[in-house]
Scaffold this motif. Sequence first.
Motif, PDB file in Angstrom:
ATOM      1  N   TYR A  91     -68.065  46.259 136.257  1.00  0.00           N
ATOM      2  CA  TYR A  91     -67.361  46.041 134.897  1.00  0.00           C
ATOM      3  C   TYR A  91     -66.879  47.390 135.124  1.00  0.00           C
ATOM      4  N   PRO A  92     -65.325  46.726 135.053  1.00  0.00           N
ATOM      5  CA  PRO A  92     -64.237  47.927 135.007  1.00  0.00           C
ATOM      6  C   PRO A  92     -64.080  48.298 133.692  1.00  0.00           C
ATOM      7  N   ASP A  93     -64.511  48.081 132.515  1.00  0.00           N
ATOM      8  CA  ASP A  93     -64.848  48.771 130.798  1.00  0.00           C
ATOM      9  C   ASP A  93     -66.323  48.935 131.100  1.00  0.00           C
ATOM     10  N   GLY A  94     -67.420  49.307 131.837  1.00  0.00           N
ATOM     11  CA  GLY A  94     -68.182  50.014 132.306  1.00  0.00           C
ATOM     12  C   GLY A  94     -69.675  48.519 131.798  1.00  0.00           C
ATOM     13  N   SER A  95     -69.694  47.844 131.130  1.00  0.00           N
ATOM     14  CA  SER A  95     -70.600  46.934 131.014  1.00  0.00           C
ATOM     15  C   SER A  95     -71.241  47.550 131.815  1.00  0.00           C
ATOM     16  N   ASP A 127     -70.371  42.563 138.600  1.00  0.00           N
ATOM     17  CA  ASP A 127     -69.615  41.309 137.933  1.00  0.00           C
ATOM     18  C   ASP A 127     -69.107  40.547 138.984  1.00  0.00           C
ATOM     19  N   GLN A 157     -68.161  38.059 131.671  1.00  0.00           N
ATOM     20  CA  GLN A 157     -66.886  38.235 131.234  1.00  0.00           C
ATOM     21  C   GLN A 157     -66.559  37.184 132.169  1.00  0.00           C
TER      22      GLN A 157
END
Length: 399
Positions: A150-154, A167, A203
């Motif tokens: 996940y790009p946002d670190g999730s 992701d 997401q």
Amino acid sequence: MKKAIILLALTIVCACGKTAGNKYFFDGKPSDEVLNNYLDRAITMMGLLTDTYPDKDADIDFIVETGTKFVGRAVCIWGGEDRFNNPEWLANAKAYAAKVHEAAPDVVLQGCCFEYMSSRIETITIPAWTFESLGLPFEQRTFDMEAMLYPDGSFVNHWSDGNSVPDIRQPETQLWYSFLIGNFVEMGCEAVHLGQTMLVGDQDKDWKTYDEFLSKMHAYYDPKARRHYVMYDAHAGEDGMFTPDGRSVLDYNAFPMRIEETPEKGYLSAQLRPGFTDAMYGTYPHPYLVEFDNWGVSDHPGQPSDRTDPELPFWEQIYIWGYDEITWLYALPEQQRQDWLKYAYHWVKENDPWCHIQMPGTRGIAIGSGLARSIAPTDNVPDGMNLTGTIKDLWSEQD
């Protein structure tokens, strides 16, 4: 000409005769009736095609004796991804699937694409057909784990350091899942479990990416499958995976049993109940399986949780007497185990027409040898649960 027509008609009658009355025939997408027939005779046999354990052929005998038609988790990849670099491992899995189908031709075998990946993925060279399946240009390289995150670190390092949730929106994740699905189909599988899509697709708005991805998977792999269709399910919860127009992305859903301990009824006693934690009973008006899940043992095995605690964490709520579901079932005395499975089977039939129990066959447990099996115990199989006769009798009630 008339003779030719008669011969053609006789050929069609003979061909149909092979499938007439066969509740498990399909060539292409199964009808709803056939799908439900398969789910009615589903069992978990974790690693049947790929893992090594004693008297494995006894599981084939079990399949034949009970009339099992759907074998869940027959290929179970949770870490150790580099095994795909071993041609012998792949060949052995394919040979064993052929052995199962020789004994029971109707059986559907399932592989698993879980919500887990480790850095071992990066040792695998991506074959050209994987890019082709997604309509992507070929690149000579190995998988890139970083490109799946996940790009946002999730969910990065969600499981442990270096072991993350991929992701589905990332093309690299889709390449990895396509690689798995292609190998499963080559082995002889006709079903794929997608794990906790609520994590992998956290997401993915309206399941748009999953929908597009599975459409590509059907287009590319269905023609290569034994009976020209691959079934997909996931642990997607009561909300399922539906597009805005109400179409399910999955062929059917799946979820843990969610068993509620009942200390007031005696030691190790438990029940099924709508509304217990996130149980799906009575909430999902489409076909789904419930299976005996495994995740470990608590710090209080053999003891109930404190249900009076309003802050009781979710994971404490879903333990049964301190055990995960399959470990709890294994921990029961033999007669109590058989009686509880009969209770659960009839309870589901009476309370939720959409639900099917995926029987416990072979699955990891947190005590004993670490592997519980439904066959009778022997010197080589000390943790046999002796459920063959119980499952056979329950399924025979449907005939």
